[in-house]
Design a protein around this motif. Structure first.
Motif, mmCIF file in Angstrom:
data_model
loop_
_atom_site.group_PDB
_atom_site.id
_atom_site.type_symbol
_atom_site.label_atom_id
_atom_site.label_comp_id
_atom_site.label_asym_id
_atom_site.label_seq_id
_atom_site.Cartn_x
_atom_site.Cartn_y
_atom_site.Cartn_z
ATOM 1 N N PHE A 8 0.805 -1.219 0.000
ATOM 2 C CA PHE A 8 0.000 0.000 0.000
ATOM 3 C C PHE A 8 0.838 1.269 0.000
ATOM 4 O O PHE A 8 0.387 2.298 -0.480
ATOM 5 C CB PHE A 8 -1.013 -0.018 1.153
ATOM 6 N N PHE A 9 2.047 1.210 0.506
ATOM 7 C CA PHE A 9 2.929 2.360 0.307
ATOM 8 C C PHE A 9 3.148 2.589 -1.180
ATOM 9 O O PHE A 9 3.158 3.720 -1.664
ATOM 10 C CB PHE A 9 4.284 2.124 0.990
ATOM 11 N N PHE A 10 3.321 1.479 -1.898
ATOM 12 C CA PHE A 10 3.588 1.602 -3.329
ATOM 13 C C PHE A 10 2.346 2.060 -4.080
ATOM 14 O O PHE A 10 2.408 2.983 -4.905
ATOM 15 C CB PHE A 10 4.087 0.268 -3.889
ATOM 16 N N ILE A 11 1.214 1.415 -3.817
ATOM 17 C CA ILE A 11 -0.032 1.805 -4.493
ATOM 18 C C ILE A 11 -0.354 3.261 -4.209
ATOM 19 O O ILE A 11 -0.689 4.038 -5.111
ATOM 20 C CB ILE A 11 -1.195 0.906 -4.035
ATOM 21 N N ALA A 12 -0.256 3.655 -2.923
ATOM 22 C CA ALA A 12 -0.584 5.031 -2.541
ATOM 23 C C ALA A 12 0.455 6.014 -3.042
ATOM 24 O O ALA A 12 0.159 7.199 -3.233
ATOM 25 C CB ALA A 12 -0.708 5.136 -1.024
ATOM 26 N N GLY A 13 1.688 5.552 -3.258
ATOM 27 C CA GLY A 13 2.733 6.455 -3.719
ATOM 28 C C GLY A 13 2.733 6.668 -5.213
ATOM 29 O O GLY A 13 3.364 7.608 -5.705
ATOM 30 N N VAL A 14 2.031 5.803 -5.964
ATOM 31 C CA VAL A 14 2.002 5.937 -7.418
ATOM 32 C C VAL A 14 0.688 6.569 -7.887
ATOM 33 O O VAL A 14 0.663 7.682 -8.400
ATOM 34 C CB VAL A 14 2.220 4.571 -8.109
ATOM 35 N N GLU A 15 -0.420 5.856 -7.698
ATOM 36 C CA GLU A 15 -1.700 6.304 -8.255
ATOM 37 C C GLU A 15 -2.146 7.679 -7.742
ATOM 38 O O GLU A 15 -2.361 8.597 -8.530
ATOM 39 C CB GLU A 15 -2.770 5.241 -7.973
ATOM 40 N N PRO A 16 -2.297 7.896 -6.416
ATOM 41 C CA PRO A 16 -2.765 9.198 -5.955
ATOM 42 C C PRO A 16 -1.804 10.344 -6.284
ATOM 43 O O PRO A 16 -2.236 11.447 -6.614
ATOM 44 C CB PRO A 16 -2.899 9.017 -4.437
ATOM 45 N N SER A 17 -0.494 10.086 -6.188
ATOM 46 C CA SER A 17 0.476 11.141 -6.487
ATOM 47 C C SER A 17 0.445 11.507 -7.971
ATOM 48 O O SER A 17 0.513 12.685 -8.343
ATOM 49 C CB SER A 17 1.882 10.707 -6.083
ATOM 50 N N ALA A 18 0.331 10.481 -8.823
ATOM 51 C CA ALA A 18 0.230 10.746 -10.262
ATOM 52 C C ALA A 18 -1.048 11.505 -10.575
ATOM 53 O O ALA A 18 -1.063 12.398 -11.435
ATOM 54 C CB ALA A 18 0.287 9.436 -11.033
ATOM 55 N N LEU A 19 -2.139 11.162 -9.874
ATOM 56 C CA LEU A 19 -3.395 11.893 -10.076
ATOM 57 C C LEU A 19 -3.257 13.353 -9.659
ATOM 58 O O LEU A 19 -3.782 14.252 -10.321
ATOM 59 C CB LEU A 19 -4.520 11.227 -9.280
ATOM 60 N N ALA A 20 -2.560 13.603 -8.543
ATOM 61 C CA ALA A 20 -2.370 14.984 -8.088
ATOM 62 C C ALA A 20 -1.590 15.790 -9.125
ATOM 63 O O ALA A 20 -1.939 16.940 -9.437
ATOM 64 C CB ALA A 20 -1.645 14.993 -6.751
ATOM 65 N N LEU A 21 -0.518 15.202 -9.659
ATOM 66 C CA LEU A 21 0.248 15.866 -10.720
ATOM 67 C C LEU A 21 -0.620 16.090 -11.957
ATOM 68 O O LEU A 21 -0.689 17.204 -12.504
ATOM 69 C CB LEU A 21 1.460 15.015 -11.088
ATOM 70 N N TYR A 22 -1.277 15.049 -12.387
ATOM 71 C CA TYR A 22 -2.064 15.076 -13.620
ATOM 72 C C TYR A 22 -3.187 16.110 -13.544
ATOM 73 O O TYR A 22 -3.344 16.960 -14.439
ATOM 74 C CB TYR A 22 -2.624 13.669 -13.854
ATOM 75 N N CYS A 23 -3.973 16.053 -12.476
ATOM 76 C CA CYS A 23 -5.130 16.946 -12.369
ATOM 77 C C CYS A 23 -4.712 18.399 -12.185
ATOM 78 O O CYS A 23 -5.335 19.310 -12.746
ATOM 79 C CB CYS A 23 -6.019 16.501 -11.215
ATOM 80 N N THR A 24 -3.663 18.640 -11.426
ATOM 81 C CA THR A 24 -3.194 20.011 -11.243
ATOM 82 C C THR A 24 -2.635 20.560 -12.552
ATOM 83 O O THR A 24 -2.839 21.738 -12.892
ATOM 84 C CB THR A 24 -2.142 20.087 -10.129
ATOM 85 N N LEU A 25 -1.936 19.722 -13.312
ATOM 86 C CA LEU A 25 -1.425 20.152 -14.616
ATOM 87 C C LEU A 25 -2.562 20.452 -15.586
ATOM 88 O O LEU A 25 -2.451 21.364 -16.423
ATOM 89 C CB LEU A 25 -0.503 19.082 -15.194
ATOM 90 N N ILE A 26 -3.658 19.699 -15.478
ATOM 91 C CA ILE A 26 -4.832 20.003 -16.309
ATOM 92 C C ILE A 26 -5.276 21.438 -16.070
ATOM 93 O O ILE A 26 -5.529 22.202 -17.012
ATOM 94 C CB ILE A 26 -5.980 19.019 -15.999
ATOM 95 N N GLU A 27 -5.348 21.827 -14.799
ATOM 96 C CA GLU A 27 -5.800 23.191 -14.481
ATOM 97 C C GLU A 27 -4.751 24.232 -14.853
ATOM 98 O O GLU A 27 -5.096 25.335 -15.294
ATOM 99 C CB GLU A 27 -6.161 23.293 -12.999
ATOM 100 N N LEU A 28 -3.477 23.915 -14.705
ATOM 101 C CA LEU A 28 -2.435 24.862 -15.122
ATOM 102 C C LEU A 28 -2.509 25.118 -16.615
ATOM 103 O O LEU A 28 -2.356 26.256 -17.073
ATOM 104 C CB LEU A 28 -1.055 24.334 -14.738
ATOM 105 N N GLY A 29 -2.760 24.063 -17.384
ATOM 106 C CA GLY A 29 -2.884 24.229 -18.824
ATOM 107 C C GLY A 29 -4.103 25.033 -19.231
ATOM 108 O O GLY A 29 -4.145 25.610 -20.327
ATOM 109 N N ARG A 30 -5.098 25.082 -18.353
ATOM 110 C CA ARG A 30 -6.318 25.855 -18.634
ATOM 111 C C ARG A 30 -6.243 27.271 -18.066
ATOM 112 O O ARG A 30 -7.150 28.078 -18.305
ATOM 113 C CB ARG A 30 -7.530 25.139 -18.021
#
Length: 501
Positions: free
Chosen positions: A299-321
């Protein structure tokens, strides 16, 4: 004989459904609580199983349907279930009366080895294991890990430059490679394998991919934990052999080498040398077996990949907008590189004050988990509405919709990082639950923030971003917990920077 039997069964099912639905409705109305009358037996789970929306979207719709209700009762077979809307009541559940609401509301199989971990555990076992894992994320350890995170971010930039085809296309998967690299190296000390084509990354992605059967399994766990256990269902059985063997090998290798890296493998070795983990107050004793350590690592690995990637991805979506915000972030990052002569340190992250606001705002709009759950373990009373919550009652919380409630965040659909200029006010006075809240807040929150910030700094130092949203309005994938846009695409464009390494 078959037809009469089927007719009788149909009548019995319909009769049960009618009366059980009436019971659910009357249970909450007798307590003065509004009741969501659609699908009175299993409530929002019906729409999740057979509909197209993510579970958090269904809860968000219920949240909005009752704007003046502090809580809303919903249909459930296993226990009375309520969606809590009011901010004071939410804080009461997560913080004030934690002893009555520490349970996550999930009961997995005793033999589901990878689910024997902090996110799923409850009570004394949860407390003891969490206490023994917390030192991994101490300030001293995080500072030690930072150099590895920094190298992972630099390697990621090089990876993008060497693979220009990754600048367009599946940006979420591309960002996941960085998160996989950072957590593999800093938490597990894995640096010899190619993290950009890692079986660990593929496992992390596969473990959270929603399918009809995984959604059905998840729904059954919520509807009837008893039946879930009777059927001997396991959440992550298909990953057990690979991951447990990998962690065993990692621990044995670290024992043999005897080299301190101050990471998870070291923590495992130290815990096993000490013997059983013991709670002096309760007398509980737990053996830190390889399997138990593998469950935490999973769960360290699952929580360290998926949620962190989502935080980067979603924030970048808003930066691009929001090009004005993006420019200000670029300027701040360029100033940091100039100030520190293109060599970043752990301490230099504190200079990224506006970027921190941007990240907080991204996590407000897109919390990695759109749903939080609790279960009452002893009778309690919610202060707003004076609502009695009996032992066994299940609690649903909607961080996604709470974060978009104009009572807490004016102009909630706008991307306004400045609302976090006064961080303590925005994140304390309001119900901000990006990493949860209270004693069950994400154990790796500080690690995640450092990991994400480091990724942002290097990525936006060398690239800018454009966002393309099909249809103009963000839509979401049908997920169980995650908030993941389905119709947004990112394009990374190299920047022309003077004096850049």
């Amino acid at each position: 004989m078959l037809i009469p039997a089927l007719l009788l069964l149909t009548v019995l099912v319909l009769t049960f459904s009618h009366y059980f639905g009436k019971y659910n409705e009357s249970y909450w109305k007798q307590r003065g609580v509004a009741f969501y009358s659609r699908n009175k037996i299993i409530g929002p789970l019906w729409d999740f199983i057979f509909g197209k929306q993510a579970f958090f979207e269904i809860l968000a719709d219920i949240y909005k349907k009752y704007p003046d209700a502090p809580v809303v009762g919903v249909g459930s077979v296993s226990a009375p279930t309520v969606l809590v809307r009011d901010a004071t009541n939410i804080r009461y559940i997560l913080q004030v009366d934690f002893e009555s609401f520490y349970h996550r509301g999930l009961e997995v199989q005793p033999g589901d080895r990878l689910a024997d971990s902090v996110p799923f555990l409850n009570g004394k076992r949860w407390k003891l294991i969490r206490q023994n894992l917390t030192p991994l994320f101490s300030l001293v350890k995080l500072k030690t890990m930072y150099s590895v995170m920094d190298k992972s971010a630099q390697d990621f930039v090089k990876y993008l430059n060497d693979h220009p085809e990754k600048l367009k296309g599946n940006a979420f998967e591309t960002l996941s490679t960085f998160c996989s690299a950072a957590i593999s190296a800093s938490i597990f000390g894995i640096t010899t394998e190619s993290i950009f084509d890692s079986p660990f990354l593929r496992m992390a992605q596969n473990a959270v991919v929603p399918t009809f059967w995984s959604n059905l399994r998840f729904s059954l766990l919520l509807i009837s934990p008893w039946l879930f256990r009777k059927l001997k269902l396991a959440l992550f059985a298909e990953h057990e052999t690979f991951f447990i063997n990998a962690v065993k090998q990692l621990i044995r290798q670290r024992e043999k080498e005897g080299v301190k890296q101050y990471d998870f493998a070291d923590l495992c070795v130290n815990l096993q040398k000490k013997g059983d983990m013991k709670d002096g107050e309760t007398g509980l004793s737990i053996e830190p077996t390889d399997e138990l350590m593998a469950a935490q690592a999973f769960f360290f690995f699952i929580a360290g990949v998926e949620p962190s990637a989502l935080a980067l991805y979603c924030t970048l979506i808003e930066l691009g907008r929001n090009p004005d915000v993006l420019k200000r972030v670029h300027d701040e990052i360029d100033d940091i590189f100039k100030k520190y002569n293109n060599t970043l340190t752990y301490e230099s992250l504190s200079d990224a004050k506006y970027l921190e606001m941007v990240l907080n705002e991204g996590l407000r709009l897109y919390p990695p988990l759109g749903i939080l759950g609790r279960q009452c373990v002893k009778d309690s009373v919610l202060p707003v509405g004076n609502i009695k919550i009996e032992k066994g009652t299940k609690i649903l919380l909607s961080p996604f919709e709470v974060h978009r409630d104009p009572k807490f965040f004016p102009e909630p659909d706008k991307f306004i990082p400045e609302r976090f200029a006064n961080e303590s006010k925005a994140m304390t006075d309001h119900v901000y639950m990006a990493f949860g809240k209270g004693s069950r807040v994400c154990i790796g929150e500080r690690f995640a923030r450092i990991q994400i910030t480091t990724g942002f700094i290097y990525l936006l130092r060398y690239f800018t971003v454009k966002t393309h949203v099909e249809g103009g309005e963000i839509k979401y994938k049908k997920e169980q917990f995650q908030v993941r846009p389905s119709n947004a695409a990112l394009e990374f464009i190299p920047r022309n920077i003077k004096n850049a390494n």
